[in-house]
Design a protein around this motif. Structure first.
Motif, short mmCIF file in Angstrom:
data_model
loop_
_atom_site.label_atom_id
_atom_site.label_comp_id
_atom_site.label_asym_id
_atom_site.label_seq_id
_atom_site.Cartn_x
_atom_site.Cartn_y
_atom_site.Cartn_z
N VAL A 95 10.94 10.16 2.61
CA VAL A 95 10.30 11.16 1.76
C VAL A 95 11.23 12.36 1.71
O VAL A 95 11.54 12.95 2.74
N ALA A 96 11.67 12.71 0.50
CA ALA A 96 12.60 13.83 0.34
C ALA A 96 12.00 14.86 -0.61
O ALA A 96 11.21 14.52 -1.49
N THR A 135 10.31 12.68 -3.54
CA THR A 135 11.08 11.49 -3.86
C THR A 135 10.86 10.50 -2.71
O THR A 135 11.10 10.84 -1.54
N PHE A 136 10.37 9.33 -3.04
CA PHE A 136 10.13 8.29 -2.05
C PHE A 136 11.13 7.16 -2.27
O PHE A 136 11.31 6.72 -3.41
N ALA A 161 0.83 -1.21 0.00
CA ALA A 161 0.00 0.00 0.00
C ALA A 161 0.86 1.26 0.00
O ALA A 161 0.56 2.23 -0.71
N ALA A 162 1.94 1.26 0.77
CA ALA A 162 2.81 2.43 0.84
C ALA A 162 3.50 2.69 -0.49
O ALA A 162 3.58 3.84 -0.95
N ARG A 163 3.98 1.64 -1.13
CA ARG A 163 4.64 1.81 -2.44
C ARG A 163 3.65 2.30 -3.49
O ARG A 163 3.99 3.17 -4.30
N GLU A 164 2.47 1.76 -3.48
CA GLU A 164 1.47 2.15 -4.48
C GLU A 164 1.05 3.61 -4.25
O GLU A 164 0.94 4.39 -5.20
N ARG A 193 1.67 6.86 -6.85
CA ARG A 193 0.60 7.76 -7.31
C ARG A 193 0.88 9.20 -6.89
O ARG A 193 0.61 10.13 -7.65
N GLU A 194 1.44 9.39 -5.71
CA GLU A 194 1.73 10.74 -5.24
C GLU A 194 2.84 11.39 -6.07
O GLU A 194 2.76 12.57 -6.41
N THR A 195 3.83 10.62 -6.43
CA THR A 195 4.91 11.14 -7.26
C THR A 195 4.41 11.56 -8.64
O THR A 195 4.92 12.50 -9.24
#
Length: 105
Positions: A83-84, A68-69, A52-55, A59-61
């Motif tokens: 998170v940068a 940058t995740f 879930a975090a990767r997905e 989408r946020e990127t």
């Protein structure tokens, strides 16, 4: 919604839904928040939240390209979601960190 920057290309009507997704991730999986640098935050999450975090990060990127995740695991197996941002977007990162920390209380 104060942490959603004007440069975000996600349609306005979808922004509250995205914020709710982050809130759910924070409530369900956040172990702690770390701030190793002004331009970087680390969200320590339960390992089960990785898909879930990767997905969500992908989408946020796509709408907020200044994020940058990166992901890795610590020695206990927990997921480290870094998170940068560039210096110009530190206020957005500050707000995201505050929201995550608020979910822990």
């Amino acid at each position: 919604m104060a942490w959603v920057p004007q440069s975000c290309t996600l349609p306005t009507e979808e922004q509250p839904l995205r914020v709710a997704e982050f809130d759910t991730l924070f409530v369900d999986a956040l172990v702690r928040v770390e701030r190793p640098a002004r331009v970087r935050a680390r969200l320590v999450l339960d390992a089960a939240a990785e898909p879930a975090a990767r997905e969500l990060a992908a989408r946020e990127t796509s709408c907020c390209s200044f994020f940058t995740f990166t992901f890795e695991h610590d020695e206990t197996g927990r997921l480290l979601m870094d998170v940068a941002v560039l210096e110009a977007h530190v206020p957005v990162l500050d707000a995201l960190v505050a929201r995550a920390a608020g979910a822990r209380t």
